[in-house]
Design an enzyme around this catalytic site. Structure first.
Site, PDB file in Angstrom:
ATOM      1  N   PHE A  44       0.863  -1.186   0.000  1.00 33.37           N
ATOM      2  CA  PHE A  44       0.000   0.000   0.000  1.00 33.37           C
ATOM      3  C   PHE A  44       0.895   1.229   0.000  1.00 33.37           C
ATOM      4  O   PHE A  44       1.683   1.433   0.920  1.00 33.37           O
ATOM      5  CB  PHE A  44      -0.932   0.034   1.221  1.00 33.37           C
ATOM      6  CG  PHE A  44      -1.837   1.240   1.183  1.00 33.37           C
ATOM      7  CD1 PHE A  44      -3.020   1.203   0.446  1.00 33.37           C
ATOM      8  CD2 PHE A  44      -1.492   2.414   1.827  1.00 33.37           C
ATOM      9  CE1 PHE A  44      -3.842   2.328   0.371  1.00 33.37           C
ATOM     10  CE2 PHE A  44      -2.308   3.537   1.756  1.00 33.37           C
ATOM     11  CZ  PHE A  44      -3.482   3.497   1.026  1.00 33.37           C
TER      12      PHE A  44
ATOM     13  N   ASP B 259       9.249   2.959   1.676  1.00 34.87           N
ATOM     14  CA  ASP B 259       8.065   3.688   2.118  1.00 34.87           C
ATOM     15  C   ASP B 259       7.922   3.474   3.625  1.00 34.87           C
ATOM     16  O   ASP B 259       7.461   2.418   4.072  1.00 34.87           O
ATOM     17  CB  ASP B 259       6.838   3.172   1.364  1.00 34.87           C
ATOM     18  CG  ASP B 259       5.549   3.873   1.797  1.00 34.87           C
ATOM     19  OD1 ASP B 259       5.553   4.532   2.851  1.00 34.87           O
ATOM     20  OD2 ASP B 259       4.531   3.739   1.088  1.00 34.87           O
TER      21      ASP B 259
ATOM     22  N   LYS C 117       2.703   9.987   7.980  1.00 34.73           N
ATOM     23  CA  LYS C 117       1.794   9.789   9.113  1.00 34.73           C
ATOM     24  C   LYS C 117       2.213  10.425  10.456  1.00 34.73           C
ATOM     25  O   LYS C 117       1.637  11.421  10.857  1.00 34.73           O
ATOM     26  CB  LYS C 117       1.499   8.306   9.275  1.00 34.73           C
ATOM     27  CG  LYS C 117       0.637   7.777   8.118  1.00 34.73           C
ATOM     28  CD  LYS C 117       0.060   6.429   8.414  1.00 34.73           C
ATOM     29  CE  LYS C 117      -1.080   6.070   7.494  1.00 34.73           C
ATOM     30  NZ  LYS C 117      -0.730   5.508   6.193  1.00 34.73           N
TER      31      LYS C 117
HETATM   32  C1  LIG Z   1      -0.924   5.687   4.814  1.00 35.86           C
HETATM   33  C2  LIG Z   1       0.134   5.235   3.901  1.00 35.86           C
HETATM   34  C3  LIG Z   1       0.371   5.898   2.684  1.00 35.86           C
HETATM   35  C4  LIG Z   1      -0.500   7.009   2.186  1.00 35.86           C
HETATM   36  O1  LIG Z   1      -0.467   8.130   3.018  1.00 35.86           O
HETATM   37  P1  LIG Z   1      -1.626   9.239   2.888  1.00 35.86           P
HETATM   38  O2  LIG Z   1      -1.186  10.319   3.836  1.00 35.86           O
HETATM   39  O3  LIG Z   1      -2.894   8.567   3.288  1.00 35.86           O
HETATM   40  O4  LIG Z   1      -1.667   9.687   1.490  1.00 35.86           O
HETATM   41  C5  LIG Z   1       1.436   5.457   1.909  1.00 35.86           C
HETATM   42  N1  LIG Z   1       2.212   4.445   2.304  1.00 35.86           N
HETATM   43  C6  LIG Z   1       2.013   3.785   3.472  1.00 35.86           C
HETATM   44  C7  LIG Z   1       2.935   2.679   3.852  1.00 35.86           C
HETATM   45  C8  LIG Z   1       0.959   4.168   4.300  1.00 35.86           C
HETATM   46  O5  LIG Z   1       0.756   3.496   5.440  1.00 35.86           O
END
Ligand SMILES: *Cc1c(COP(=O)(O)O)cnc(C)c1O
Length: 421
Positions: A161, A246, A275
């Site tokens: 994700f 990420d 986050k």
């Molecule tokens: C939440 C998340 C995203 C996306 O972040 P948003 O602020 O919702 O756009 C991307 N990568 C990971 C691993 C995430 O947990």
């Protein structure tokens, strides 16, 4: 906190929106009449928070074990972060990227130091995780591995994700998220999760980048197997591909370290953050490691209006300062360890995963959504990323006593969930 005290808690916002005195059910009917249905029906209408606690419009109190999905690192309404944000906003709130400001520069320096970034490393600020990954996607498009030919192939993992905008969505694996929006930006290949052989077979000199989450959060808190990041570093270096991590969910103390990838002892080419970075205030970042990677995007090739604004960068500086000065990484490691070992001993829990305060556990039946509901009824906010998986990503300041209150309540919550099936 009873309703009287709740009513006494008036703020300037209450002059604009009457935040008390309306039932949750009334707010929810107004919500469904005025907000797009992409999130379904919100579980509760929340009006106030303090530390790890939040209160809904009906005055009910909850222990927040999700922290706004790994966002509220210091809990709700942290007085220090609040005062830093308020004072920055009252001094200088927004300047555009025709200008810079001291907080933006200081945050970039701070993040480069925390991530042990070598000389020549750089930061780019965004407003969200998906935007940080969009920037990384564009960075990857500029990587030709030193050769003349353009490389368009990008590797990501099954279960990944990376966000909901078109580029980040192309990196995201989940079919239900992707299919309605195809065609997505091309060239992304998803390979089996955690399989070094599959990675070895996929990474060659046509690959621009490999995107990895050290722990897949949305997929139910699945850590990459030991040795995988190291292997990924070796394979990408050899092929001239970028290794992009990420750490939007896993970064900034979530696992008890600044970065979840720290222990692997590697230097990636880029890391994305978001986050927890702003302690609840929206901000994301792309960190590029080393001068070569940092110069792939040149003047005019990327931009943002709000990204890196004085308020967001001040919020992040405050968050990093508090995490460091209040020994919060140690708390994350200790409370996380306690939580995971106690969960593993509970009847009905078949597997516990994660690190620090990013915790996933599987149940012995497909009742996770019902556990979320029963948890709310019992005053606990948890999340179900899968039919039998529960995720916890509480504020990093969660105490052992608060963790225990959930552990004590869990058997009854699970039973209530099973009874409701
Ligand atoms: C939440 C998340 C995203 C996306 O972040 P948003 O602020 O919702 O756009 C991307 N990568 C990971 C691993 C995430 O947990």
């Amino acid at each position: 906190m009873n309703t009287t005290e709740n009513l006494a808690h008036r703020t300037p916002v209450a002059e604009l929106v009457e935040t008390t005195g309306h039932a949750g059910s009334e707010w929810l009917s107004r919500y469904s009449a005025s907000l797009m249905g992409v999130f379904g029906t919100p579980q509760r209408v929340l009006v106030r928070g303090a530390g790890c606690l939040v209160w809904d419009a009906d005055g009910k109190e909850y222990l927040d074990l999700l922290g706004g999905i790994a966002v509220n690192a210091l809990g709700h309404a942290n007085p220090f972060v609040t005062s830093v944000i308020a004072s920055q906003l009252a001094t200088l709130g927004h300047v555009s990227n025709f200008f810079t400001s001291p907080t933006q520069i200081a945050l970039a320096e701070r993040l480069l130091a925390l991530t042990n970034a070598p000389t020549g490393s750089k930061a780019f600020f965004t407003n969200s995780g998906t935007e940080a990954n969009e920037a990384a996607f564009k960075l990857a498009r500029r990587n030709s591995g030193g050769g003349a030919a353009k490389r368009t192939k990008i590797i990501a993992l099954e279960g990944a994700f990376h966000g909901r905008t078109m580029g980040a969505l192309a990196l995201t694996a989940k079919e239900a998220y992707r299919a309605p929006f195809e065609p997505l930006p091309g060239g992304v290949v998803h390979i089996p999760f955690g399989d070094v052989e599959a990675l070895n077979a996929a990474v060659d000199d046509t690959v621009a980048a490999v995107f990895l989450e050290p722990i897949q959060g949305e997929a139910g808190v699945r850590p990459l197997p030991p040795g995988y990041l190291r292997a990924a570093r070796e394979l990408t270096s050899k092929a001239g591909a970028l290794l992009i991590l990420d750490e939007v969910q896993t970064g900034i103390g979530r696992t008890g370290k600044w970065l979840a990838s720290e222990d692997a002892g590697i230097t990636p080419d880029a890391v994305t953050l978001a986050k927890g970075l702003g302690g609840g205030f929206p901000i994301g970042a792309l960190i590029t490691f080393g001068a070569g990677t940092s110069s792939l995007l040149t003047a005019g090739q990327h931009g943002t209006t709000f990204g890196g604004n004085p308020v967001a960068t001040a919020a992040a500086l405050a968050t990093l300062h508090a995490i460091e000065n209040q020994h919060i990484l140690q708390n994350v490691a200790e409370v996380g360890e306690h939580l995971r070992s106690a969960l593993a001993a509970l009847t009905g829990v078949t597997e516990v995963r994660g690190e620090g305060l990013l915790v996933g556990f599987d149940l012995d039946a497909d009742v996770a959504p019902a556990v979320v509901q029963a948890g709310l009824d019992a005053g606990f906010i948890v999340n179900s990323p899968g039919p039998r998986t529960i995720r916890l990503a509480p504020p990093l300041v969660l105490t052992v006593a608060q963790a225990n209150s959930f552990l004590d309540a869990f058997p009854a919550i699970l039973q209530a969930a099973k009874d409701a099936q």
